[in-house]
Design a protein around this motif. Sequence first.
Motif, mmCIF file in Angstrom:
data_model
loop_
_atom_site.group_PDB
_atom_site.id
_atom_site.type_symbol
_atom_site.label_atom_id
_atom_site.label_comp_id
_atom_site.label_asym_id
_atom_site.label_seq_id
_atom_site.Cartn_x
_atom_site.Cartn_y
_atom_site.Cartn_z
ATOM 1 N N GLU A 25 0.834 -1.206 0.000
ATOM 2 C CA GLU A 25 0.000 0.000 0.000
ATOM 3 C C GLU A 25 0.867 1.254 0.000
ATOM 4 O O GLU A 25 0.565 2.233 -0.687
ATOM 5 N N TYR A 26 1.942 1.231 0.782
ATOM 6 C CA TYR A 26 2.855 2.372 0.833
ATOM 7 C C TYR A 26 3.515 2.590 -0.530
ATOM 8 O O TYR A 26 3.620 3.724 -1.005
ATOM 9 N N ALA A 27 3.955 1.504 -1.154
ATOM 10 C CA ALA A 27 4.598 1.613 -2.461
ATOM 11 C C ALA A 27 3.658 2.262 -3.482
ATOM 12 O O ALA A 27 4.053 3.131 -4.255
ATOM 13 N N LYS A 28 2.417 1.834 -3.470
ATOM 14 C CA LYS A 28 1.425 2.422 -4.377
ATOM 15 C C LYS A 28 1.249 3.912 -4.086
ATOM 16 O O LYS A 28 1.180 4.735 -5.006
ATOM 17 N N LYS A 29 1.208 4.260 -2.811
ATOM 18 C CA LYS A 29 0.965 5.650 -2.394
ATOM 19 C C LYS A 29 2.064 6.591 -2.879
ATOM 20 O O LYS A 29 1.773 7.733 -3.267
ATOM 21 N N ILE A 30 3.308 6.139 -2.882
ATOM 22 C CA ILE A 30 4.406 7.040 -3.247
ATOM 23 C C ILE A 30 4.628 7.109 -4.754
ATOM 24 O O ILE A 30 5.504 7.843 -5.218
ATOM 25 N N GLY A 31 3.865 6.334 -5.516
ATOM 26 C CA GLY A 31 3.895 6.498 -6.959
ATOM 27 C C GLY A 31 4.857 5.607 -7.721
ATOM 28 O O GLY A 31 5.359 6.005 -8.785
ATOM 29 N N VAL A 32 5.099 4.402 -7.215
ATOM 30 C CA VAL A 32 5.959 3.476 -7.965
ATOM 31 C C VAL A 32 5.248 3.034 -9.245
ATOM 32 O O VAL A 32 4.025 3.150 -9.380
ATOM 33 N N ASP A 33 6.030 2.511 -10.169
ATOM 34 C CA ASP A 33 5.465 1.986 -11.412
ATOM 35 C C ASP A 33 5.049 0.532 -11.266
ATOM 36 O O ASP A 33 4.128 0.062 -11.936
ATOM 37 N N GLY A 34 5.765 -0.184 -10.399
ATOM 38 C CA GLY A 34 5.479 -1.600 -10.251
ATOM 39 C C GLY A 34 5.886 -2.136 -8.895
ATOM 40 O O GLY A 34 6.565 -1.462 -8.115
ATOM 41 N N ILE A 35 5.479 -3.355 -8.643
ATOM 42 C CA ILE A 35 5.803 -4.039 -7.392
ATOM 43 C C ILE A 35 6.512 -5.347 -7.717
ATOM 44 O O ILE A 35 6.104 -6.087 -8.612
ATOM 45 N N GLU A 36 7.591 -5.596 -6.993
ATOM 46 C CA GLU A 36 8.265 -6.889 -7.039
ATOM 47 C C GLU A 36 7.911 -7.628 -5.768
ATOM 48 O O GLU A 36 7.970 -7.056 -4.679
ATOM 49 N N MET A 37 7.498 -8.889 -5.901
ATOM 50 C CA MET A 37 7.148 -9.674 -4.722
ATOM 51 C C MET A 37 7.609 -11.114 -4.914
ATOM 52 O O MET A 37 7.912 -11.548 -6.025
ATOM 53 N N ASP A 38 7.717 -11.845 -3.788
ATOM 54 C CA ASP A 38 8.241 -13.205 -3.787
ATOM 55 C C ASP A 38 7.146 -14.197 -3.429
ATOM 56 O O ASP A 38 6.279 -13.900 -2.595
ATOM 57 N N LEU A 39 7.232 -15.378 -4.037
ATOM 58 C CA LEU A 39 6.264 -16.430 -3.730
ATOM 59 C C LEU A 39 6.963 -17.694 -3.263
ATOM 60 O O LEU A 39 7.927 -18.163 -3.885
ATOM 61 N N SER A 99 -6.113 -9.598 -4.547
ATOM 62 C CA SER A 99 -7.294 -8.780 -4.228
ATOM 63 C C SER A 99 -6.913 -7.317 -4.097
ATOM 64 O O SER A 99 -7.664 -6.423 -4.505
ATOM 65 N N PHE A 100 -5.727 -7.067 -3.524
ATOM 66 C CA PHE A 100 -5.213 -5.701 -3.444
ATOM 67 C C PHE A 100 -4.719 -5.225 -4.809
ATOM 68 O O PHE A 100 -5.090 -4.161 -5.289
ATOM 69 N N PHE A 101 -3.888 -6.051 -5.438
ATOM 70 C CA PHE A 101 -3.165 -5.596 -6.621
ATOM 71 C C PHE A 101 -4.083 -5.319 -7.798
ATOM 72 O O PHE A 101 -3.841 -4.391 -8.578
ATOM 73 N N GLU A 102 -5.123 -6.108 -7.948
ATOM 74 C CA GLU A 102 -6.019 -5.940 -9.090
ATOM 75 C C GLU A 102 -6.797 -4.628 -9.049
ATOM 76 O O GLU A 102 -7.419 -4.253 -10.041
ATOM 77 N N GLN A 103 -6.745 -3.933 -7.913
ATOM 78 C CA GLN A 103 -7.379 -2.613 -7.804
ATOM 79 C C GLN A 103 -6.408 -1.492 -8.188
ATOM 80 O O GLN A 103 -6.774 -0.316 -8.160
ATOM 81 N N THR A 104 -5.169 -1.854 -8.496
ATOM 82 C CA THR A 104 -4.173 -0.862 -8.888
ATOM 83 C C THR A 104 -3.985 -0.903 -10.402
ATOM 84 O O THR A 104 -4.539 -1.745 -11.092
ATOM 85 N N ASN A 105 -3.152 -0.023 -10.877
ATOM 86 C CA ASN A 105 -2.796 -0.030 -12.303
ATOM 87 C C ASN A 105 -1.288 -0.207 -12.446
ATOM 88 O O ASN A 105 -0.669 0.330 -13.366
ATOM 89 N N LEU A 106 -0.696 -0.970 -11.522
ATOM 90 C CA LEU A 106 0.748 -1.111 -11.469
ATOM 91 C C LEU A 106 1.237 -2.307 -12.282
ATOM 92 O O LEU A 106 0.484 -3.220 -12.598
ATOM 93 N N LYS A 107 2.526 -2.286 -12.574
ATOM 94 C CA LYS A 107 3.195 -3.427 -13.169
ATOM 95 C C LYS A 107 3.528 -4.420 -12.051
ATOM 96 O O LYS A 107 3.649 -4.031 -10.888
ATOM 97 N N LEU A 108 3.711 -5.680 -12.420
ATOM 98 C CA LEU A 108 3.971 -6.704 -11.405
ATOM 99 C C LEU A 108 5.130 -7.605 -11.823
ATOM 100 O O LEU A 108 5.187 -8.096 -12.948
ATOM 101 N N ASN A 109 6.048 -7.803 -10.875
ATOM 102 C CA ASN A 109 7.134 -8.772 -11.023
ATOM 103 C C ASN A 109 6.947 -9.845 -9.952
ATOM 104 O O ASN A 109 7.103 -9.586 -8.765
#
Length: 239
Positions: A25-39, A99-109
Motif C-alpha cells: 500500500e505504501y509503495a502504491k501511495k508514493i507512486g511506484v510503477d510496479g511491485i516486485e514480490m516473492d512467492l 485482491s489488493f493488486f487488481e485494484q491498482t494499475n501497477l506493473k507486477l514482477n
Amino acid sequence: MSNLPVYAHRGGATKYVENSLRSFEYAKKIGVDGIEMDLQLSADGVAFVTHDLDFFRLAGINRRITDMAAEEILQLKLGKTFLRRFLYSRVLSFDEFLSFFEQTNLKLNVEFKESFLGKTEKIDEVVYKTKNIKDVHFSSFEESILETIQRMPLKTKTAFIGKKNSSWDEILVNRSYDAIHLNKKFFGTELMDRIWEAGFPIRFYNIKGTEKYLKNPPQSVIGWITDFPLKVIEQQNRL
C-alpha cells in the motif's frame, strides 16, 4: 531525465514489513510503477507472498514454509521482535495479494522461489491467476521454473535472475527470456555488455537511489528494482 519503471522490491520494505499489505500500500501511495514480490509454497500447496524458505528472520520461528500448512502460516505474526506482540503484519496468501493488486494499475514482477521447484501444476496455477493483469512478468533464479512458464499456452514474459557463475554461454544462446535481472554490482561490467549484445534487456536490483546512472541510463536497462523507490523516483527528476 529518465522515466524507466521503478519496481518496489518487496513493497516499501524499508518502512514496513517486507511483502506485507502495508508495504505494498505504501509503495502504491508514493507512486511506484510496479511491485516486485516473492512467492513460496506451503506444505499443502498454497502460494504465499514471502521471501525466505523459513520464518526465523520475520517471525522468530525456525520452521520452513514447506513444512507448514496454510492455516498455521496465516497465524504468524511478522515484524521486529519487540513489536510483534502489539504491531505486526500477517503473511499474505497470493490470493489476498491479488485482491489488493487488481485494484491498482501497477506493473507486477512475481519472483518464484525455490519451493516451487518441480511443482508444475502450482506454477501454472499462479500464472493463470495473473492472466487479467496488464503488465506482469515472472522471474526466478531457477531456470526450470521459467521453462515451465514458457511451455504454457498463455502469452507470458519471463526474466532470469543471473549471477556471476550462471551458465551464461548456454543461457545467452539457447534461452528465450524476455529480460535478465542483475545485481547492480554488474552495472557497467563486461557481463552487462555481453547480455545486451545477445539481445536481452536488463533490470537491475539492489538499487539504492544514489547511483549517478539513474538519471541517464544506457539503452540496455529497462527498469530498476529497489528497496528505496522514493529515492529512485526523485533521482529521475519526476518529483
